[in-house]
Write an enzyme that holds these catalytic residues in place. Structure first.
Site, PDB file in Angstrom:
ATOM      1  N   ILE A 168       0.829  -1.215   0.000  1.00 28.95           N
ATOM      2  CA  ILE A 168       0.000   0.000   0.000  1.00 28.95           C
ATOM      3  C   ILE A 168       0.861   1.262   0.000  1.00 28.95           C
ATOM      4  O   ILE A 168       0.380   2.346  -0.312  1.00 28.95           O
ATOM      5  CB  ILE A 168      -0.973   0.036   1.194  1.00 28.95           C
ATOM      6  CG1 ILE A 168      -0.231   0.160   2.534  1.00 28.95           C
ATOM      7  CG2 ILE A 168      -1.905  -1.154   1.184  1.00 28.95           C
ATOM      8  CD1 ILE A 168      -1.139   0.550   3.686  1.00 28.95           C
ATOM      9  N   ASP A 169       2.163   1.141   0.353  1.00 30.64           N
ATOM     10  CA  ASP A 169       3.030   2.316   0.470  1.00 30.64           C
ATOM     11  C   ASP A 169       3.555   2.834  -0.864  1.00 30.64           C
ATOM     12  O   ASP A 169       4.125   3.917  -0.918  1.00 30.64           O
ATOM     13  CB  ASP A 169       4.231   2.011   1.374  1.00 30.64           C
ATOM     14  CG  ASP A 169       3.821   1.754   2.816  1.00 30.64           C
ATOM     15  OD1 ASP A 169       2.855   2.402   3.267  1.00 30.64           O
ATOM     16  OD2 ASP A 169       4.448   0.920   3.482  1.00 30.64           O
ATOM     17  N   GLN A 303      -6.354   1.683   6.520  1.00 27.65           N
ATOM     18  CA  GLN A 303      -5.800   1.895   5.179  1.00 27.65           C
ATOM     19  C   GLN A 303      -5.544   0.586   4.442  1.00 27.65           C
ATOM     20  O   GLN A 303      -5.510   0.549   3.220  1.00 27.65           O
ATOM     21  CB  GLN A 303      -4.486   2.683   5.290  1.00 27.65           C
ATOM     22  CG  GLN A 303      -4.689   4.090   5.821  1.00 27.65           C
ATOM     23  CD  GLN A 303      -3.410   4.655   6.428  1.00 27.65           C
ATOM     24  OE1 GLN A 303      -2.624   5.265   5.751  1.00 27.65           O
ATOM     25  NE2 GLN A 303      -3.208   4.447   7.715  1.00 27.65           N
ATOM     26  N   SER A 523     -16.643   8.678 -20.332  1.00 31.93           N
ATOM     27  CA  SER A 523     -16.643   7.723 -21.446  1.00 31.93           C
ATOM     28  C   SER A 523     -15.240   7.347 -21.900  1.00 31.93           C
ATOM     29  O   SER A 523     -15.054   6.323 -22.560  1.00 31.93           O
ATOM     30  CB  SER A 523     -17.422   8.296 -22.629  1.00 31.93           C
ATOM     31  OG  SER A 523     -18.739   8.618 -22.250  1.00 31.93           O
ATOM     32  N   ASN A 524     -14.254   8.190 -21.593  1.00 35.44           N
ATOM     33  CA  ASN A 524     -12.860   7.975 -22.015  1.00 35.44           C
ATOM     34  C   ASN A 524     -12.785   7.763 -23.535  1.00 35.44           C
ATOM     35  O   ASN A 524     -12.125   6.844 -24.013  1.00 35.44           O
ATOM     36  CB  ASN A 524     -12.243   6.778 -21.282  1.00 35.44           C
ATOM     37  CG  ASN A 524     -10.723   6.795 -21.333  1.00 35.44           C
ATOM     38  OD1 ASN A 524     -10.110   7.847 -21.398  1.00 35.44           O
ATOM     39  ND2 ASN A 524     -10.116   5.622 -21.321  1.00 35.44           N
ATOM     40  N   GLY A 568     -21.670   6.147 -24.587  1.00 33.67           N
ATOM     41  CA  GLY A 568     -21.945   6.396 -26.005  1.00 33.67           C
ATOM     42  C   GLY A 568     -21.558   5.181 -26.826  1.00 33.67           C
ATOM     43  O   GLY A 568     -21.949   4.051 -26.511  1.00 33.67           O
ATOM     44  N   GLN A 656     -23.394   6.927 -12.738  1.00 33.81           N
ATOM     45  CA  GLN A 656     -21.999   6.786 -13.183  1.00 33.81           C
ATOM     46  C   GLN A 656     -21.293   8.137 -13.316  1.00 33.81           C
ATOM     47  O   GLN A 656     -20.070   8.203 -13.357  1.00 33.81           O
ATOM     48  CB  GLN A 656     -21.962   6.064 -14.545  1.00 33.81           C
ATOM     49  CG  GLN A 656     -22.465   4.642 -14.488  1.00 33.81           C
ATOM     50  CD  GLN A 656     -22.833   4.112 -15.869  1.00 33.81           C
ATOM     51  OE1 GLN A 656     -22.005   3.596 -16.591  1.00 33.81           O
ATOM     52  NE2 GLN A 656     -24.095   4.246 -16.250  1.00 33.81           N
TER      53      GLN A 656
END
Length: 772
Positions: A168-169, A303, A523-524, A568, A656
């Site tokens: 996690i670090d 964490q 939508s990227n 889309g 979303q």
């Protein structure tokens, strides 16, 4: 075309028949480890290898017995969304000794395991490499002791090792992100967002301690992601007199109207003399110097816990598949490698080179990802008095265009503050280009954007209106407010807007100014970039909903869910969301399908219902096919699955688009906006002649996007040929290479292009610039 076919490398050419792979998790647990284990198991079985769980890390390898268990396809079901590691992890002193490693070698030889996939930190990976170096000697000892015969030694003569970094670090050189880091940031930001509301109510200062004994990545990035007033990390001990500077900044923040302060302290923070700086030290300092009501919160093991984020699931799944490919391609001369992430690309790096870099430079400032974050934080961290700022005499306008996307506000905040520090006068435009031509333009100051980082949607307001029909009015507003540069933040409409303004330069000299676009859309679907602001938040919303839906099916059994996503014509959300959620099938526009495919998918689910996994998850992109609608697919599945499974459908809709931005989107938006303003500053200086700005070249109207491994400014006019304007998508989309992974992990026979895989790369060192 034939030549292309020759150079294409397909993984079907690689076989795991006769090979055995052991997978273990070691050291501290990290969210996403289970996704990596699942990917290794399923990819290994898919290529014909035997895969074994090694429970409890190296301890299980030393002890053998039931700790080493053959895995099946079904045994990793329902593992994707679980935090921690279900196969257990333990720190093993015995494995550090030669005798312990001899026992471990014996246990592996008994089962014919000569391929190891180790998921852990640098200590775990160093141990694995030492084990490999000693392997032939260990086999000789086992033969001499009569524990194995010569034939067994010969059959198991080579040990291949591939590592994946689970920590996690984010404390490993050679990779931009380790498995678990993004999820840990989610936990931290959830807490900080919750604390901010109570802090604001009582005008309090909160001092938060986050994990990171030797690495301040979590502290630094969470400070960026929440707009903290001050951060203390082990890599950068504050200069002498920092106490006074910090208190001065907190006081100035309050004087500008802020009702709260957030200070983030890494648990390993130290001063220039090497003395620990604790949260209690910081609290006492604030109380004694300023008299502010101050509270301490230590996040601790929160964490490490919770469900993995969409990013960690995708990262771990990609890494797991890449690890199996690396093992299949390994030879006796191949060094142990670690599978890493560089930009947006999976790469293989020599394991010991990475470990030695961490050992030689305990300060992770030499790693690219860390340095980028640190530089951005420095840019945003301290607001000097107006009299101390440079005065560029340039006016820069910022606006949002298209649909709202989480992270837009973080980008605006970053742009405004970096612009002010560069000496520009910053202007905010409300409601996109509609607001622009109506004159909804006003100056925006440092304090105006306080607290914007964690806000969802678009505070400036955003509209889809394109400028082409209003060019004269927009040009007039540019003259009225003396706008010298433009930063447009938005999706496909923003791209079209910049193109229209660029093309209008021939008739309107007012548009001959530097213009930059930042991609921001769930939508990227913007050409010129692999990732867009907002897509990560949307993926997390989809994955969280899918998790809940799958859980609801665990009681009823034999149920298939059809889920419709936005996007889309772009299938990014459906395809990558399907990979992260463990979908059985995904329908997207980019991969045409017919009724035979639908029938085949129903049969596949029918077979699945005969196993212990009695549920199904199908994702459909909203515009994947105009005839095979969500309703049609739902009815088809319901009819064809009668007596075997029943169906439910769910249209996710605008949920979303909503919600607080994810840590990734906050950080991504903050960093690229800062970079964009610095680019604008350079272009303004280059194009300022005879008392005015005149910029009419292609490279003064650019989109800033991530391409594979780098951030690149690309002239929008050059991106026209890469764009399918009818369907509002790029002609080539990198994530389509991930689509087969989802199918493989769902047990579909498919082709997978591994042309990018297979090359071991040297580790590059990022030298920090001289200290400010």
């Amino acid at each position: 075309m034939a030549k292309q076919q020759d150079t294409k490398k397909l993984f079907e050419d690689l076989s795991g028949a006769g090979k055995s792979i052991g997978v273990l998790t070691s050291g501290g647990d990290a969210q996403g480890m289970n996704a990596a284990v699942r990917a290794v198991v399923r990819m290994g079985i898919y290529v014909g290898a035997k895969v074994y769980f090694i429970h409890e890390g190296y301890q299980g390898m030393v002890d053998g017995g039931d700790n080493i268990e053959e895995a099946s396809w079904e045994s990793v079901s329902s593992m994707l969304q679980v935090g921690g590691t279900v196969i257990g992890s333990a720190r093993c002193k015995e494995f550090r000794s030669h005798e312990g490693r001899l026992k471990a070698a014996h246990q592996l030889v008994l089962r014919g395991i000569t391929n190891l996939c180790v998921i852990g930190g640098d200590g775990s990976l160093t141990g694995a490499n030492l084990f490999r170096e000693e392997w032939s000697g260990l086999l000789e000892e086992l033969v001499q002791q009569g524990l194995i015969d010569e034939e067994a030694a010969q059959n198991n003569s080579e040990l291949h090792i591939v590592g994946m970094v689970g920590s996690i670090d984010n404390d490993f050189c050679g990779t931009d992100m380790t498995i678990g880091t993004d999820s840990a940031l989610h936990r931290i930001i959830e807490v900080v967002d919750a604390i901010m509301t109570t802090a604001q109510s009582h005008q309090r200062t909160f001092v938060l301690e986050v994990m990171g004994r030797h690495c301040g990545y979590l502290a630094l990035v969470s400070a960026l992601a929440c707009g903290a007033d001050w951060v203390l990390i082990p890599e950068m001990p504050p200069e002498d007199g920092w106490e006074e500077h910090m208190c001065q900044k907190l006081s100035e923040s309050r004087s500008r109207g802020s009702r709260l302060n957030i200070i983030i302290v890494a648990e390993g923070a130290i001063d220039r003399q090497g003395k620990a700086i604790t949260v209690d030290n910081v609290k006492d300092l604030v109380v004694s110097c300023l008299g502010f009501d101050t509270r301490v919160t230590i996040l601790g093991h929160v964490q490490r816990g919770g469900t993995p984020s969409a990013f960690d699931r995708i990262l771990a799944s990609r890494m797991g598949v890449e690890a199996v490919l690396a093992l299949l391609e390994a030879s006796d001369s191949t060094p142990a490698c670690v599978v890493s992430l560089c930009g947006n690309q999976a790469v293989r790096l020599p394991l010991m080179e990475c470990v030695q870099m961490v050992s030689a430079y305990v300060s992770l400032i030499f790693c690219r990802s860390f340095e980028n974050n640190l530089n951005t934080y420095k840019l945003l961290s301290y607001h000097k008095a107006d009299s101390e700022l440079p005065n560029s005499s340039f006016n820069v306008a910022v606006l949002n265009v298209g649909a709202p996307a989480a992270g837009m506000n973080a980008a605006v905040r970053s742009a405004v503050r970096v612009g002010i520090k560069e000496g520009h006068k910053m202007f905010a435009v409300n409601d996109g280009f509609e607001g622009f031509y109506n004159g909804q333009i006003k100056e925006i100051t440092w304090g105006d954007v306080a607290g914007w980082t964690g806000q969802g949607g678009s505070i400036l307001g955003t509209k889809r209106t394109l400028p082409a029909k209003h060019l004269d009015k927009i040009a007039e507003q540019i003259r009225i407010h003396n706008i010298n540069a433009l930063l447009v933040i938005g999706g496909f409409e923003a791209f079209e807007c910049l193109l229209q303004l660029y093309e209008a330069r021939t008739s309107h000299e007012d548009f001959c100014i530097p213009m930059c676009m930042l991609p921001a859309t769930i939508s990227n679907n913007v050409p010129g970039t692999d990732l867009s602001i907002g897509a990560d938040t949307s993926l997390n919303a989809i994955v969280e909903t899918c998790d809940r839906i799958k859980q609801s099916a665990s009681g009823t059994k034999r149920r298939v869910f059809i889920i419709e996503t936005m996007g889309g014509y772009c299938g990014y959300l459906a395809s990558v969301g399907g990979l992260a959620a463990g979908a059985d099938t995904v329908y997207i526009y980019e991969e045409p399908f017919d009724i035979r495919d639908l029938q085949s998918n129903v049969e596949h689910l029918t077979e699945k219902m005969k196993t212990g996994i009695q549920r199904g998850l199908v994702l459909r992109n909203e515009n994947s096919n105009e005839n095979f609608t969500t309703d049609f697919i739902y009815q088809l599945y319901s009819e064809e699955g009668k007596g075997v499974f029943d169906c439910r459908k769910n249209v996710l809709g605008h949920m979303q688009q909503g919600g607080a931005p994810s840590p990734f989107d906050r950080n991504f938006g903050t960093k690229i906006a800062a970079k964009a303003i610095q680019w604008i500053s350079r272009k303004l200086k280059e194009s300022y002649k005879d008392g005015k700005v005149f910029a009419n070249t292609e490279d003064t109207a650019c989109l800033l996007g991530m391409r594979r491994r780098t951030m690149a400014f690309q002239p929008v006019v050059q991106l026209k040929d890469e764009t399918d304007f009818a369907h509002r998508i790029p002609k080539e989309q990198w994530w389509l290479k991930l689509h087969p992974l989802m199918k493989i992990l769902a047990k579909y026979k498919t082709s997978y292009d591994v042309s990018d895989s297979g090359q071991l790369e040297p580790v590059t060192r990022v030298r920090p610039k001289k200290a400010d």
